[in-house]
Design a protein around this motif. Structure first.
Motif, PDB file in Angstrom:
ATOM      1  N   SER A 488       0.825  -1.212   0.000  1.00 33.53           N
ATOM      2  CA  SER A 488       0.000   0.000   0.000  1.00 33.53           C
ATOM      3  C   SER A 488       0.858   1.262   0.000  1.00 33.53           C
ATOM      4  CB  SER A 488      -0.918  -0.016   1.231  1.00 33.53           C
ATOM      5  OG  SER A 488      -1.668   1.171   1.309  1.00 33.53           O
ATOM      6  N   GLN A 491       2.056   2.137  -3.503  1.00 32.57           N
ATOM      7  CA  GLN A 491       1.046   2.417  -4.522  1.00 32.57           C
ATOM      8  C   GLN A 491       1.211   3.799  -5.162  1.00 32.57           C
ATOM      9  OE1 GLN A 491      -1.011   0.575  -6.026  1.00 32.57           O
ATOM     10  NE2 GLN A 491      -1.628  -1.153  -4.755  1.00 32.57           N
ATOM     11  N   ALA A 495       1.502   4.419  -9.070  1.00 31.58           N
ATOM     12  CA  ALA A 495       0.467   5.207  -9.745  1.00 31.58           C
ATOM     13  C   ALA A 495       1.071   6.307 -10.600  1.00 31.58           C
ATOM     14  CB  ALA A 495      -0.481   5.805  -8.705  1.00 31.58           C
TER      15      ALA A 495
END
Length: 622
Positions: A488, A491, A495
């Motif tokens: 997480s 990410q 992205a």
């Protein structure tokens, strides 16, 4: 000096050396191998030696152990185990130190000696506190205090209560910490132990300031200030003035806070203590930031950062000097071996010449045999010299690589992170003016900076890995949940390149491992996958149990690695032909760190790759 390493002496000479140094009396020297009282005197001397005498402590502790076992002198065995634990603690081999302290406690309990048992508990508690295993440390200190309450040693009881207060503070249990500090203070006041009272009051003031209770902290600080002024104790006065600056900052009494901070800075400069100067600048930075003088705050931050960098550089220089000393010692040893080989060669030539002379008088056959022996001796010497020279060249290259590593870390990596930290701290000082989204971004920068600094520290430890092994802190870790959190955190980076990260993680898996090393492995593999995966592609992270093994897989749809370059990817500073798809920087250390950490965790690293298709790294934990 480290006696056993530096001096080549036999047992009789060692006892003579002790006598020459004044460590043993003539009577003690005479009875060394037969008198148990002499053993206890020798223990008392060794117990007071400083850290740089760790090897000497260990050597003579083993001598005490050998004598005590022969004489069935259990107290001597107990004292020897304590000395061995102290030596191991000085050498930072904590697991070995704990083992010796546990043996010390076992002997002490067999003797039913309350003071020895208490000492063993206190020694072991100190080690567990260093390892941040506060629950175990607290249990041992409670047992220690219970024993001390049964004796007349109020001084030792006060020390144990103070240590227990420190442990509770580290656990953030501030009420219990203050309770035990108060008990320790009461005993030291009854004993008229002014120095001990000052120490406890400093701990209490520090705790109250941390809780932002300056009014409650100030009486303790002023008591200490008066005591240290009477005794002209400059170093302790620095603590007092620093605490006063912090207390008045909390009360927003800016003029007093600045005056006390400047006094503390002057004392630190007079002591030439870089660490204290850096800490004082940190106090002044917070003071000016809260007062709204951000220019002054930034100046203090800059001074603080420069001092911290100087401390790191000094430590690096000391490490390099130690490596150089080790290298020079090995080089001298090789030169000695080369000289010895040369002397042997010369002796062989002399013997050969003598044989030739005798052979000339006896027969031509004797001359031929002598010449043949001489030629063989020369060939052996040449082979020895060539081998020693090759070893010497290899050591020179190894030393150059180590120095290169330290230089790169201290100059190419540490400085950018220090600059990021400077900017970040200035932003944190004005965090109440930032929006929620900006504060979240600042927190992300903070975590990334901490991770980077942690990586730098890990690289610095590479150069000491031959003499100082990593002490694993094994614990049951929810590795599934930990892996999900780490994915997480990455990410946002994925992205930015429009990379989709898919997971197949068993969140219920629990595994006995070192949390920090596991995190480093995952972070390096994820970072590597993102670097070498093009925009619009994907990454898959899996964690499952296969048979009795834990298997972690990080698979990307990146550019792949050719078969010719696969054997070299785990080498330190390896640079293969592939370049990161987004122009990201690469030091060539990531995969070598993964390989090294996996080995420490008894894991293997496998890799499968195809050019144009992608790469899969698989870490199998046994």
């Amino acid at each position: 000096m480290k006696l056993k390493k530096v001096l080549n002496i036999d047992n009789g000479m060692e006892y003579l050396l002790f006598f020459a140094l004044g460590w043993l009396s003539p009577a003690c020297l005479h009875s060394q191998l037969t008198d148990t009282v002499a053993v206890e005197k020798l223990y008392s001397r060794l117990y007071l030696l400083p850290e740089n005498e760790a090897d000497s402590i260990a050597y003579y502790a083993n001598q005490i152990m050998g004598f005590s076992e022969k004489a069935n002198f259990k107290k001597g065995m107990a004292l020897a185990q304590r000395l061995l634990g102290i030596a191991a603690e000085y050498n930072e081999t904590t697991n070995l130190a704990i083992d010796h302290y546990l043996k010390f406690e076992r002997y002490a309990r067999e003797l039913n000696d309350t003071l020895l048992i208490a000492s063993a508990l206190s020694d072991a508690a100190g080690i567990y506190a260093k390892l941040k295993q506060y629950g175990m440390a607290k249990t041992l200190y409670l047992q220690y205090n219970q024993l001390m309450s049964l004796t007349a040693s109020l001084q030792k009881l006060a020390k144990g209560l103070g240590n227990l207060g420190v442990i509770y503070r580290k656990e953030n249990n501030y009420d219990s910490a203050f309770f035990y500090y108060n008990k320790a203070l009461s005993i030291r006041q009854k004993l008229n132990d002014s120095a001990g009272v000052a120490t406890v009051q400093n701990n209490m003031a520090s705790l109250l300031l941390y809780q932002q209770k300056p009014a409650a902290a100030l009486p303790y600080i002023y008591n200490n200030l008066r005591y240290h002024l009477r005794n002209n104790n400059t170093e302790d006065l620095w603590f007092d003035y620093t605490n006063l600056a912090s207390a008045h900052t909390l009360q927003k009494a800016w003029a007093k806070a600045i005056a006390y901070g400047d006094t503390a800075l002057s004392i630190a400069a007079a002591l030439k203590a870089l660490g204290k100067q850096a800490d004082t600048y940190e106090v002044l930075k917070d003071l000016y930031a809260q007062n709204g003088d951000y220019k002054k705050a930034f100046e203090c931050l800059t001074q603080q950062t420069e001092l911290r960098n100087q401390i790191v550089n000094d430590a690096n220089n000391e490490a390099i000097a130690a490596l150089r000393e080790t290298f020079d010692a090995e080089k001298r040893a090789q030169e000695n071996r080369l000289l010895k080989a040369e002397v042997q060669s010369q002796n062989t030539q002399k013997r050969s010449f003598f044989i030739v002379m005798i052979g000339a008088l006896l027969a031509a056959l004797g001359i031929g045999l002598a010449l043949l022996q001489n030629q063989k001796a020369r060939r052996r010497t040449d082979v020895q010299n060539q081998f020693i020279n090759r070893q010497n060249e290899a050591l020179v290259l190894l030393n150059a690589e180590k120095n290169s590593l330290v230089g790169m870390v201290s100059h190419d990596l540490a400085t950018p992170f220090a600059q990021i930290r400077m900017g970040q701290q200035v932003l944190e000082a004005a965090s109440d003016t930032l929006s929620t989204q900006q504060q979240q971004a600042l927190a992300l920068v903070n975590r990334a900076t901490q991770n980077g600094e942690r990586l730098i520290q890990h690289i610095l430890n590479v150069e000491k890995s031959e003499s100082l092994r990593h002490n694993l802190l094994l614990e049951d870790v929810q590795v599934g949940r930990l892996l999900a959190d780490l994915v997480s955190q990455t990410q946002p980076l994925a992205a930015e390149k429009n990379i989709a990260v898919a997971t197949s993680i068993n969140h219920q898996i629990q595994w006995l491992t070192d949390r920090h090393l596991f995190e480093r492995i995952v972070e390096n593999l994820l970072s590597n996958a993102i670097k070498y995966t093009a925009a619009g592609k994907g990454i898959t992270v899996q964690l499952n149990m296969v048979a009795k093994a834990l298997v972690l897989e990080v698979k990307d749809e990146g550019i792949g690695i050719s078969n010719q370059e696969l054997p070299f990817i785990f080498s330190p500073f390896a640079r293969i032909s592939n370049v990161p798809t987004g122009g990201e920087p690469s030091t060539g250390l990531g995969l070598s760190i993964v390989k090294r950490l996996a080995t420490e965790l008894n894991a293997t690293v496998e890799v499968e790759s195809a050019v144009g298709t992608g790469t899969c790294f698989r870490v199998v934990f046994s």
